[in-house]
Design a protein around this motif. Structure first.
Motif, PDB file in Angstrom:
ATOM      1  N   VAL A 307       0.837  -1.204   0.000  1.00  0.00           N
ATOM      2  CA  VAL A 307       0.000   0.000   0.000  1.00  0.00           C
ATOM      3  C   VAL A 307       0.867   1.247   0.000  1.00  0.00           C
ATOM      4  N   ARG A 308       1.967   1.204   0.786  1.00  0.00           N
ATOM      5  CA  ARG A 308       2.872   2.350   0.818  1.00  0.00           C
ATOM      6  C   ARG A 308       3.506   2.577  -0.548  1.00  0.00           C
ATOM      7  N   GLY A 309       3.768   1.506  -1.296  1.00  0.00           N
ATOM      8  CA  GLY A 309       4.322   1.654  -2.640  1.00  0.00           C
ATOM      9  C   GLY A 309       3.327   2.203  -3.636  1.00  0.00           C
ATOM     10  N   ILE A 310       2.028   1.999  -3.381  1.00  0.00           N
ATOM     11  CA  ILE A 310       1.006   2.549  -4.283  1.00  0.00           C
ATOM     12  C   ILE A 310       0.742   4.016  -3.956  1.00  0.00           C
ATOM     13  N   HIS A 311       0.459   4.315  -2.708  1.00  0.00           N
ATOM     14  CA  HIS A 311       0.248   5.701  -2.272  1.00  0.00           C
ATOM     15  C   HIS A 311       0.529   5.758  -0.777  1.00  0.00           C
ATOM     16  N   PRO A 312       1.671   6.267  -0.363  1.00  0.00           N
ATOM     17  CA  PRO A 312       2.049   6.266   1.044  1.00  0.00           C
ATOM     18  C   PRO A 312       1.028   7.000   1.907  1.00  0.00           C
ATOM     19  N   PRO A 313       0.649   6.440   3.043  1.00  0.00           N
ATOM     20  CA  PRO A 313      -0.330   7.113   3.909  1.00  0.00           C
ATOM     21  C   PRO A 313       0.126   8.487   4.375  1.00  0.00           C
ATOM     22  N   VAL A 314       1.439   8.637   4.689  1.00  0.00           N
ATOM     23  CA  VAL A 314       1.916   9.943   5.150  1.00  0.00           C
ATOM     24  C   VAL A 314       1.778  10.991   4.050  1.00  0.00           C
ATOM     25  N   LEU A 315       1.885  10.584   2.794  1.00  0.00           N
ATOM     26  CA  LEU A 315       1.706  11.519   1.683  1.00  0.00           C
ATOM     27  C   LEU A 315       0.259  11.963   1.596  1.00  0.00           C
ATOM     28  N   ALA A 316      -0.681  11.026   1.780  1.00  0.00           N
ATOM     29  CA  ALA A 316      -2.099  11.376   1.698  1.00  0.00           C
ATOM     30  C   ALA A 316      -2.535  12.220   2.887  1.00  0.00           C
ATOM     31  N   GLU A 317      -1.950  11.958   4.066  1.00  0.00           N
ATOM     32  CA  GLU A 317      -2.420  12.635   5.265  1.00  0.00           C
ATOM     33  C   GLU A 317      -1.738  13.986   5.484  1.00  0.00           C
ATOM     34  N   ARG A 318      -0.428  14.076   5.211  1.00  0.00           N
ATOM     35  CA  ARG A 318       0.313  15.268   5.604  1.00  0.00           C
ATOM     36  C   ARG A 318       0.919  16.039   4.445  1.00  0.00           C
ATOM     37  N   GLY A 319       0.852  15.513   3.251  1.00  0.00           N
ATOM     38  CA  GLY A 319       1.315  16.278   2.105  1.00  0.00           C
ATOM     39  C   GLY A 319       2.698  15.903   1.629  1.00  0.00           C
ATOM     40  N   LEU A 320       3.113  16.579   0.562  1.00  0.00           N
ATOM     41  CA  LEU A 320       4.352  16.224  -0.117  1.00  0.00           C
ATOM     42  C   LEU A 320       5.578  16.469   0.757  1.00  0.00           C
ATOM     43  N   ALA A 321       5.632  17.606   1.440  1.00  0.00           N
ATOM     44  CA  ALA A 321       6.828  17.933   2.224  1.00  0.00           C
ATOM     45  C   ALA A 321       7.077  16.893   3.313  1.00  0.00           C
ATOM     46  N   GLU A 322       6.034  16.558   4.062  1.00  0.00           N
ATOM     47  CA  GLU A 322       6.206  15.565   5.122  1.00  0.00           C
ATOM     48  C   GLU A 322       6.443  14.174   4.552  1.00  0.00           C
ATOM     49  N   GLY A 323       5.833  13.891   3.399  1.00  0.00           N
ATOM     50  CA  GLY A 323       6.079  12.603   2.768  1.00  0.00           C
ATOM     51  C   GLY A 323       7.530  12.445   2.353  1.00  0.00           C
ATOM     52  N   VAL A 324       8.125  13.499   1.794  1.00  0.00           N
ATOM     53  CA  VAL A 324       9.529  13.433   1.395  1.00  0.00           C
ATOM     54  C   VAL A 324      10.424  13.353   2.630  1.00  0.00           C
ATOM     55  N   ARG A 325      10.062  14.052   3.708  1.00  0.00           N
ATOM     56  CA  ARG A 325      10.863  13.952   4.940  1.00  0.00           C
ATOM     57  C   ARG A 325      10.824  12.528   5.493  1.00  0.00           C
ATOM     58  N   ALA A 326       9.645  11.901   5.458  1.00  0.00           N
ATOM     59  CA  ALA A 326       9.560  10.514   5.911  1.00  0.00           C
ATOM     60  C   ALA A 326      10.354   9.593   4.992  1.00  0.00           C
ATOM     61  N   LEU A 327      10.319   9.897   3.700  1.00  0.00           N
ATOM     62  CA  LEU A 327      11.104   9.100   2.745  1.00  0.00           C
ATOM     63  C   LEU A 327      12.595   9.236   3.016  1.00  0.00           C
ATOM     64  N   ALA A 328      13.041  10.446   3.367  1.00  0.00           N
ATOM     65  CA  ALA A 328      14.466  10.671   3.615  1.00  0.00           C
ATOM     66  C   ALA A 328      14.972   9.867   4.806  1.00  0.00           C
ATOM     67  N   LEU A 329      14.092   9.563   5.774  1.00  0.00           N
ATOM     68  CA  LEU A 329      14.514   8.791   6.950  1.00  0.00           C
ATOM     69  C   LEU A 329      14.810   7.341   6.587  1.00  0.00           C
TER      70      LEU A 329
END
Length: 446
Positions: A307-329
């Motif tokens: 599911v995260r590979g299709i559409h990450p939940p953090v991207l849907a809930e918090r937006g692109l900036a937070e999604g990229v920050r979570a990705l960077a971790l």
């Protein structure tokens, strides 16, 4: 603390820059003026090839002459873009493919030929003849020595005449022909010389821009060719999007079949074994239940990853900036994320940028041996911009791998662009831009 610089103090430097720019423009106009005889020679070659083909049937010279004309037109477009600041994209139609049929003949898109050379020549001639840009190039070739040459030569001749007057003034004989002076007062030469030089320098930059616009008028794409090219681009984007969607569906099906589905089947078999063991061997039944529970846990984790590979939940809930920050971790290198996004983009756009950044960071780790990367997200003038820079070894080439091509296809579906700078030794810099409008920021429910 130093006081701000006054306009009077800034004026000498500004005047010097203006003078250097005018001299540079005059030098470029002088180069364009010196190239006028080359254009005249090309006109002669083009007309000669046309006459030899029409009168004597000697057609091979025609495509060679057209390619020479196109090379000259390409140089003129380069000069218009780099010297005059007027970008002129090439308007040529693509060369049709040459196909070989099952019976050994070659299909040019119009007729069949047994000889590959003759088929290729026929295809090339028909392609050149039917392309409207060929005849616009020919019109430019004939008219440019007169119109473009006149525009380029005027400031050069003015400045040259002024310089000639200053040098000629103290001489008792004509500088060009060595004859006695015609009696023109030296004072007149001294007065007119600087005026003509100043006039030539003053006209240099406007003339250079006018020359670029003249080039763009004849050598740039017409509205019809722009629309045709746009249709081709949209067709390519649609095919790429369809292929990408089919590939993604196959990946999801494969992951489900090989991962969660296999584990759930194993759980079902173990639960069947529990039913047989629960009365006869309760301890063994407990071990089987524990094993089945571990399989269920792993299946759930794989489903979450899918599911995260299709559409990450953090991207849907918090937006692109937070999604990229979570990705960077999750990336095994130090990533600095800077975001300047006053709102949210549409979900498909955010998803495209997220996975493009993910692919860029993966390439930095896998192929670039990078240790540090920077991701900068910003939005300005209707463009969402994502810039990924890493300190890897560089040398990235879209033609050698599918990752960068995948990023380009993903962005093209939204009219986005990818700009890559990756010299050998690094650093590698990817700039992704997508047209979009941000909405007001969405707040998280948590």
């Amino acid at each position: 603390m130093s006081s701000p610089q006054t306009p009077a103090a800034r004026e000498p430097g500004s005047a010097a820059r203006e003078l250097r720019a005018a001299v540079r423009a005059l030098g470029r106009l002088a180069v364009l003026t010196l190239l006028i005889p080359v254009g005249v020679v090309l006109v002669t070659v083009f007309l000669l090839s046309f006459l030899l083909w029409g009168c004597l049937g000697m057609f091979p010279l025609f495509p060679a002459a057209i390619r020479m004309v196109r090379s000259a037109a390409g140089a003129a477009r380069w000069a218009a873009g780099h010297w005059s600041g007027v970008p002129v994209p090439p308007p040529y139609q693509p060369l049709p493919a040459l196909e070989r049929t099952l019976h050994g003949w070659f299909w040019t898109g119009h007729d069949y030929h047994k000889s590959r050379w003759f088929a290729g020549m026929s295809r090339t001639i028909r392609w050149l003849w039917n392309d409207p840009a060929t005849w616009r190039d020919a019109l430019w070739l004939v008219a440019d020595p007169i119109v473009g040459g006149g525009i380029a030569a005027t400031p050069v001749l003015l400045a040259g005449a002024g310089l000639y007057g200053i040098v000629q003034a103290p001489l008792p004989y004509d500088l060009l022909f060595g004859l006695p002076s015609a009696g023109v007062p030296a004072l007149l030469f001294l007065l007119l010389g600087p005026v003509l030089i100043v006039a030539g320098l003053a006209l240099a930059r406007p003339a250079l821009r006018l020359h670029g616009r003249w080039t763009g008028t004849l050598l740039g794409p017409t509205e019809r060719s722009r629309l045709a090219r746009r249709v081709e681009q949209l067709t390519e984007i649609r095919l790429d999007a369809t292929e990408a969607q089919a590939a993604e569906l196959r990946r999801i099906e494969r992951d489900l079949h090989d991962g969660a589905q296999a584990r759930l089947v194993a759980v079902s078999l173990r639960l069947g074994a529990v039913a047989a063991l629960i009365d006869r061997d309760p301890q063994q039944a407990k071990r089987v239940v524990t094993d089945a529970q571990e399989n269920v846990t792993q299946a759930l984790q794989e489903l979450r990853d899918l599911v995260r590979g299709i559409h990450p939940p953090v991207l849907a809930e918090r937006g692109l900036a937070e999604g990229v920050r979570a990705l960077a971790l999750d990336v095994p290198l130090k990533v600095e994320v800077r975001a300047e996004l006053p709102g949210r983009a549409e979900a498909p756009v955010e998803s495209a940028v997220y996975f493009a950044v993910s692919e860029a960071l993966t390439n930095a780790v896998r192929h670039g041996d990078a240790r540090h990367a920077t991701v900068h997200l910003a939005h300005a003038t209707g463009l969402l911009r994502a810039e990924v820079t890493d300190d890897g070894r560089g040398g990235a080439d879209p033609g050698r791998g599918s990752g960068l091509r995948g990023i380009r296809r993903r962005l093209a579906a939204f009219d986005g662009t990818l700009t890559l700078t990756s010299p050998p030794g690094g650093p590698t810099r990817l700039i992704m831009e997508l047209p979009c409008v941000l909405s007001s920021p969405r707040t998280s429910s948590c």
